[in-house]
Design a protein around this motif. Structure first.
Motif, PDB file in Angstrom:
ATOM      1  N   PHE A  84     102.535  46.954  53.758  1.00  0.00           N
ATOM      2  CA  PHE A  84     102.437  48.411  53.851  1.00  0.00           C
ATOM      3  C   PHE A  84     101.210  48.821  54.663  1.00  0.00           C
ATOM      4  O   PHE A  84     101.265  49.769  55.460  1.00  0.00           O
ATOM      5  N   ALA A  85     100.103  48.098  54.470  1.00  0.00           N
ATOM      6  CA  ALA A  85      98.888  48.414  55.229  1.00  0.00           C
ATOM      7  C   ALA A  85      99.140  48.272  56.729  1.00  0.00           C
ATOM      8  O   ALA A  85      98.719  49.126  57.525  1.00  0.00           O
ATOM      9  N   GLY A  86      99.820  47.191  57.125  1.00  0.00           N
ATOM     10  CA  GLY A  86     100.132  46.994  58.533  1.00  0.00           C
ATOM     11  C   GLY A  86     101.036  48.081  59.070  1.00  0.00           C
ATOM     12  O   GLY A  86     100.868  48.558  60.207  1.00  0.00           O
TER      13      GLY A  86
ATOM     14  N   ALA B 285     111.615  48.104  44.661  1.00  0.00           N
ATOM     15  CA  ALA B 285     110.372  47.446  44.266  1.00  0.00           C
ATOM     16  C   ALA B 285     110.297  47.281  42.750  1.00  0.00           C
ATOM     17  O   ALA B 285     110.828  48.107  41.992  1.00  0.00           O
ATOM     18  N   VAL B 286     109.624  46.208  42.322  1.00  0.00           N
ATOM     19  CA  VAL B 286     109.478  45.885  40.905  1.00  0.00           C
ATOM     20  C   VAL B 286     108.057  45.392  40.658  1.00  0.00           C
ATOM     21  O   VAL B 286     107.536  44.585  41.430  1.00  0.00           O
ATOM     22  N   VAL B 287     107.437  45.856  39.587  1.00  0.00           N
ATOM     23  CA  VAL B 287     106.169  45.294  39.128  1.00  0.00           C
ATOM     24  C   VAL B 287     106.513  44.177  38.154  1.00  0.00           C
ATOM     25  O   VAL B 287     107.139  44.420  37.124  1.00  0.00           O
ATOM     26  N   SER B 288     106.132  42.951  38.481  1.00  0.00           N
ATOM     27  CA  SER B 288     106.608  41.843  37.649  1.00  0.00           C
ATOM     28  C   SER B 288     105.601  40.710  37.441  1.00  0.00           C
ATOM     29  O   SER B 288     105.492  40.174  36.347  1.00  0.00           O
ATOM     30  N   HIS B 289     104.867  40.336  38.471  1.00  0.00           N
ATOM     31  CA  HIS B 289     104.069  39.116  38.389  1.00  0.00           C
ATOM     32  C   HIS B 289     102.748  39.298  37.648  1.00  0.00           C
ATOM     33  O   HIS B 289     102.319  38.397  36.912  1.00  0.00           O
TER      34      HIS B 289
ATOM     35  N   ARG C 127     102.069  53.936  44.772  1.00  0.00           N
ATOM     36  CA  ARG C 127     101.714  54.926  45.784  1.00  0.00           C
ATOM     37  C   ARG C 127     102.541  54.732  47.059  1.00  0.00           C
ATOM     38  O   ARG C 127     103.057  55.692  47.644  1.00  0.00           O
ATOM     39  N   ASN C 128     102.696  53.468  47.467  1.00  0.00           N
ATOM     40  CA  ASN C 128     103.466  53.189  48.679  1.00  0.00           C
ATOM     41  C   ASN C 128     104.937  53.540  48.511  1.00  0.00           C
ATOM     42  O   ASN C 128     105.576  54.072  49.429  1.00  0.00           O
ATOM     43  N   CYS C 129     105.493  53.234  47.348  1.00  0.00           N
ATOM     44  CA  CYS C 129     106.897  53.566  47.101  1.00  0.00           C
ATOM     45  C   CYS C 129     107.108  55.084  47.069  1.00  0.00           C
ATOM     46  O   CYS C 129     108.095  55.603  47.600  1.00  0.00           O
ATOM     47  N   HIS C 130     106.169  55.794  46.458  1.00  0.00           N
ATOM     48  CA  HIS C 130     106.272  57.254  46.407  1.00  0.00           C
ATOM     49  C   HIS C 130     106.185  57.844  47.814  1.00  0.00           C
ATOM     50  O   HIS C 130     106.945  58.758  48.171  1.00  0.00           O
ATOM     51  N   ARG C 131     105.286  57.287  48.615  1.00  0.00           N
ATOM     52  CA  ARG C 131     105.091  57.792  49.982  1.00  0.00           C
ATOM     53  C   ARG C 131     106.351  57.630  50.828  1.00  0.00           C
ATOM     54  O   ARG C 131     106.682  58.509  51.632  1.00  0.00           O
TER      55      ARG C 131
END
Length: 473
Positions: free
Chosen positions: A42-44, A60-64, A90-94
């Motif tokens: 996302f930064a790139g 997207a999933v928060v998992s690890h 934040r990136n997913c919302h954006r």
């Protein structure tokens, strides 16, 4: 048109352009992300001022990094991990990307969440910044892991520069004996062909034993094929796979369903398709398998003996075996049966589904976890957790003395606060037993859920087939 394998059909159908003699531009139907391989991508993207090309084809999933303590709401205490999760949100919302966030009731491991919600369909190309994306081959979808730079490219274009693999076929006929599972089958196969035996190949599984497997068992088989170095794994979709998908994908209805089923029926290798490499095995002869070393290919039948290092072994293999034996505290010729364990972990994208938890409950019902053993069950998703509670499985496990946790990757890779102490030996249903994988200095023995359950109630590595009929699976 020349005869083609299933893999070649999928690549051809998703090739946007041929770039050169070795590479094509491959279209991805679905891109899955987690919190630890997406931040740099996302930064790139943002540095270049680029949008996400197809947000609706990303999930997207928060998992690890998420804690799995049995409390809600879940709070990620580690600052670095919390930052990863907040960055993903934040990136997913954006960009308008769907997210299974920390306290989403359906949160879980991407390779469990995606198929159970009908996101994976036969004929798709599915990619993710995680090597166990091969899981989706169980439904006739080409899944494979990619690196962070590739994640950025997919976000920007929904395509990937891809070098097609060679074709391998593994045929398994017969039926797995009582007490033996798909986990044992894949550990046997990896031990036979080696950790690099399928390097450069996409593996297609076939045969009467594969046909007889449930879809969840096929997930396990395809999930761990990457541990033999494979770039992908596939099983041609049959009625069982199609029914699994249709029961979870209400959007496939009417004329769309008719056309989908017609297309899915074509997803099989042509009868005269040529494979670059082939293996054949007899399922009737597969025993429960357990790893003895520090690589998934260092595995043996539970009624076998730890291999003896001798001069006939080549130098590299001999050094690897010697180091693995030192790390695991084992000697050649020894039996693993009766080896004490201090921890049992049941979960992961390999064996964290409802079928796995049913197998554990069947073994431990009416029993207790042995003294001195800490036993954890971490469901692969919120949906699996809810179903296990509705079926009474959770009550069986809790009464037996297991910790009933929240969903996540947990102790599969110790990237969170579920970490083994140095010297602890763990019976684990995960996919990797590398040095330090579950904690610095910890020792991991990979096995099936039923075998891990047997270790939990006996306190030692145990052949589940030796338990009473009531306990056996």
């Amino acid at each position: 048109m020349p005869a083609r394998t299933l893999y070649q059909k999928l690549v051809d159908a998703h090739t946007v352009a041929r770039l050169d003699d070795q590479n094509v531009l491959l279209y991805a139907d679905l891109h899955l992300m987690n919190e630890y391989t997406s931040p740099q991508a996302f930064a790139g993207l943002h540095e270049q001022g680029r949008p996400v090309y197809a947000p609706e084809q990303n999930v997207a999933v928060v998992s690890h990094i998420i804690p799995t303590h049995p409390v809600r709401p879940r709070v990620i205490a580690d600052p670095a991990s919390a930052l990863q999760a907040s960055n993903l949100k934040r990136n997913c919302h954006r960009h308008g990307i769907p997210l299974f966030d920390t306290n989403d009731v359906l949160q879980g491991i991407e390779h469990v969440v995606a198929p159970e919600h009908g996101m994976i369909r036969p004929g798709m190309v599915v990619i993710c910044g995680d090597s166990h994306t091969t899981t989706y081959g169980a439904l006739g979808a080409l899944g494979f892991g990619i690196g962070t730079s590739d994640v950025e490219h997919v976000l920007a274009t929904q395509t990937l520069v891809y070098r097609p693999a060679e074709n391998m076929r593994i045929c398994v006929d017969g039926l797995l004996p009582l007490g033996t599972t798909a986990k044992d089958l894949i550990l046997m196969i990896i031990s036979r062909i080696g950790a690099q035996g399928a390097r450069g190949y996409v593996v297609e599984f076939c045969g009467s034993a594969i046909d007889a497997l449930s879809v969840e068992a096929r997930f396990t088989l395809c999930n761990m094929t990457v541990e033999a170095g494979a770039r992908g794994a596939l099983i041609a979709p049959d009625k069982r796979a199609v029914d699994y998908v249709l029961s979870r994908a209400p959007d496939i209805a009417g004329d769309v369903r008719r056309k989908a089923e017609e297309h899915w029926a074509t997803l099989a290798s042509d009868a005269d398709a040529i494979f670059d490499c082939e293996y054949r095995y007899d399922a009737d002869k597969v025993a429960p398998y357990v790893t003895w070393g520090t690589s998934p290919d260092q595995a043996m039948p539970i009624d076998g003996a730890v291999p003896i290092v001798d001069d006939s072994t080549d130098d590299v293999a001999r050094a690897s075996m010697q180091q693995a034996l030192r790390y695991a505290g084992l000697r050649g010729g020894a039996s693993l049966q009766g080896m004490p364990v201090q921890h049992v972990f049941i979960g992961s994208c390999t064996n964290g589904r409802i079928e796995d938890l049913r197998a554990v409950a069947q073994v431990v019902r009416g029993k207790r976890v042995a003294d001195g053993v800490r036993a954890m069950v971490v469901p692969g998703s919120g949906a699996v957790r809810d179903q296990a509670e509705q079926e009474g499985i959770a009550d069986v496990l809790i009464r037996a003395g297991f910790e009933w946790r929240q969903p996540g990757c947990s102790m599969c890779l110790a990237m969170n606060d579920d970490v083994l102490a140095s010297g602890q030996r763990c019976a684990s249903t995960t996919n990797r037993n590398f040095e330090g994988r579950q904690g610095r200095g910890a020792i991991t023995h990979l096995m099936s859920p039923a075998m891990a359950a047997a270790a939990a109630i006996t306190g030692v590595i145990t052949d589940v087939r030796t338990l009473s009929t009531q306990e056996a699976v």
